[in-house]
Enzyme design. Structure first.
Site, short mmCIF file in Angstrom:
data_model
loop_
_atom_site.label_atom_id
_atom_site.label_comp_id
_atom_site.label_asym_id
_atom_site.label_seq_id
_atom_site.Cartn_x
_atom_site.Cartn_y
_atom_site.Cartn_z
N ASP A 16 -7.84 -5.57 -1.20
CA ASP A 16 -8.84 -5.07 -1.67
C ASP A 16 -10.43 -5.96 -1.83
O ASP A 16 -11.11 -5.41 -2.63
CB ASP A 16 -8.68 -4.22 -2.97
CG ASP A 16 -7.54 -3.38 -2.93
OD1 ASP A 16 -7.10 -2.58 -2.16
OD2 ASP A 16 -6.72 -3.53 -3.99
N GLY A 43 -6.11 0.01 3.01
CA GLY A 43 -6.93 0.69 3.28
C GLY A 43 -8.46 0.09 3.73
O GLY A 43 -8.98 -0.54 2.53
N GLN A 225 -4.14 -6.73 3.20
CA GLN A 225 -3.68 -7.35 1.86
C GLN A 225 -4.29 -8.49 1.40
O GLN A 225 -5.46 -8.89 1.97
CB GLN A 225 -2.15 -7.28 1.55
CG GLN A 225 -1.43 -6.02 1.58
CD GLN A 225 -1.12 -5.46 2.86
OE1 GLN A 225 -0.61 -6.23 3.74
NE2 GLN A 225 -1.05 -4.25 3.00
#
Length: 424
Positions: A16, A43, A225
């Site tokens: 993130d 994401g 990641q």
């Protein structure tokens, strides 16, 4: 003969870090963008021209017209989720069919992998890892146990192969006592996703990439990641199921180590983590909640609250070492704009001793040793050059560079592509 280099972009913390935005900023300088590991639990959020996009499996260079994007062999792909993601992008006007190439050797996440993910996590009781339930762990397990179903299998004897893998998974689920499920609708959509996948260029990506390098083309390898989630070097067992470090670009794309050029390591100006697992600098107070609020720290795919804390320089030095990072990129500096003081963890107290090397286990007996620095109390979101930085922020950058012995070359001061300052 001039050959191209493959630069690598990867996260240095627990994921993130903002890789998606940085890839999008860097892609104008590259011919090809290639994703080398991970699955649809990653994401990558990008914001520009008033639109927000979340990419799960598709490389972040897809928004740059004319660039070839490659999903490498190290990625695990869910056909149904890939179809949803790709169709959303096509609806928003981005042409994918000719520009997105998919490795024949990438492994497929089956509907039964998701069931196994849930069953195995439930069986762990209090020792849960905090998986996203996307079936990624069981897919990589099948891969390393030589039982995987790959993208190349969808063109030859697919029905028989799929049925055999499904039957094996169902036996495993039965042995785990996990029998109350119905995947008929999910399976129907999954098979539709397989048909959709067949419309894309399915390639031997290792040959394609090395051929492009021979032609002198430049490649940006994109990881998912973060380093501290690497299956070998992360905070095991609270990790992902693949190699998120720079070496993963070699195995996940078929590139020799001598072809690697720059290694860009991305970090936040603070630190976050999603899911279970140790997090030495985690803040459980109002400061942690304020960082979460200001940084909009919620998972792009899962929506889960991210745990927030001060920057951890012990973990970062370790990440820089195992990746061979040559340049640092600092994200979300603007989130700390309002704080009176900023803290940075420079060492750990471990079993009564102060240490600066990242230890084997950070689950117990770890206490962060902090240095406190003055905040800059300035809204930097509209700045366009580093000359505008307040002194306290410039000092923070210099402090980090000294501690990490690596230059910070790019600083992000907001979510938009334009809110990015490349340092001279």
């Amino acid at each position: 003969m001039k050959t191209g280099k493959a630069d690598v972009l990867l996260g240095l913390q627990w994921g993130d870090e903002g890789k998606g935005k940085v890839v999008d900023v860097l892609t104008p300088h590259y011919d090809i963008i290639a994703r080398f590991q991970g699955g649809p639990n990653a994401g990558h959020t990008l914001e520009f021209e008033g639109q927000k996009y979340v990419l799960r499996s598709i490389p972040s260079g897809i928004f740059q017209g004319g660039k070839v994007n490659i999903i490498g062999n190290g990625v695990v792909l869910a056909p149904d989720l890939f179809m949803d993601e790709a169709m959303d992008l096509e609806k928003s006007g981005h042409e994918l069919r000719s520009r997105l190439h998919i490795s024949r050797k990438a492994h497929l996440i089956m509907p039964t992998h998701r069931l196994l993910d849930a069953a195995l996590e439930a069986a762990k009781g209090k020792s849960k890892v905090g998986t996203t339930g996307k079936g990624i762990g069981p897919t990589y397990t099948d891969k390393v146990s030589r039982n995987g179903l790959r993208v190349g299998d969808i063109f030859e004897g697919f029905e028989e192969k799929y049925a055999a893998h499904k039957a094996r998974h169902e036996q495993m689920l039965q042995s785990l006592g996990y029998t109350d499920y119905d995947i008929s609708e999910v399976e129907k959509k999954w098979l539709k996703g397989v048909e959709y996948l067949r419309q894309f260029p399915i390639v031997d990506s290792e040959h394609e990439i090395n051929g492009l390098l021979k032609e002198g083309k430049s490649i940006l390898c994109e990881g998912a990641q973060g380093t501290m989630l690497d299956v070998d070097f992360g905070s095991y067992p609270f990790v992902t199921s693949s190699n998120t470090i720079c070496a993963g670009a070699c195995t996940g794309l078929g590139i020799g180590p001598n072809k690697i050029g720059e290694v860009y390591g991305i970090m936040k100006a603070y630190c976050t983590r999603v899911g279970a697992g140790p997090f030495p600098t985690e803040l459980f107070d109002e400061t942690g909640a304020e960082i979460r609020r200001l940084g909009h720290e919620y998972g792009a795919v899962t929506g889960r609250e991210r745990r927030c804390g001060w920057i951890d320089l012990v973990a970062l030095r370790y990440s820089i070492m195992v990746n061979g990072v040559t340049r640092l990129i600092m994200m979300k500096s603007d989130v700390l704009d309002a704080f009176d003081t900023i803290k940075a963890c420079v060492a750990y107290k471990y079993k009564g001793k102060e240490i600066k090397d990242f230890p084997y286990n950070i689950e117990h007996d770890i206490e962060p040793v902090y240095v406190e620095l003055p905040g800059w109390k300035t809204d930097m979101t509209h700045f366009t050059s580093e000359e505008q930085f307040p002194k306290a922020f410039a000092d923070y950058i210099q402090f980090l560079e000294t501690q990490l012995e690596t230059p910070i070359c790019i600083i992000s001061i907001g979510p938009d592509r334009e809110q990015t300052i490349v340092r001279k």
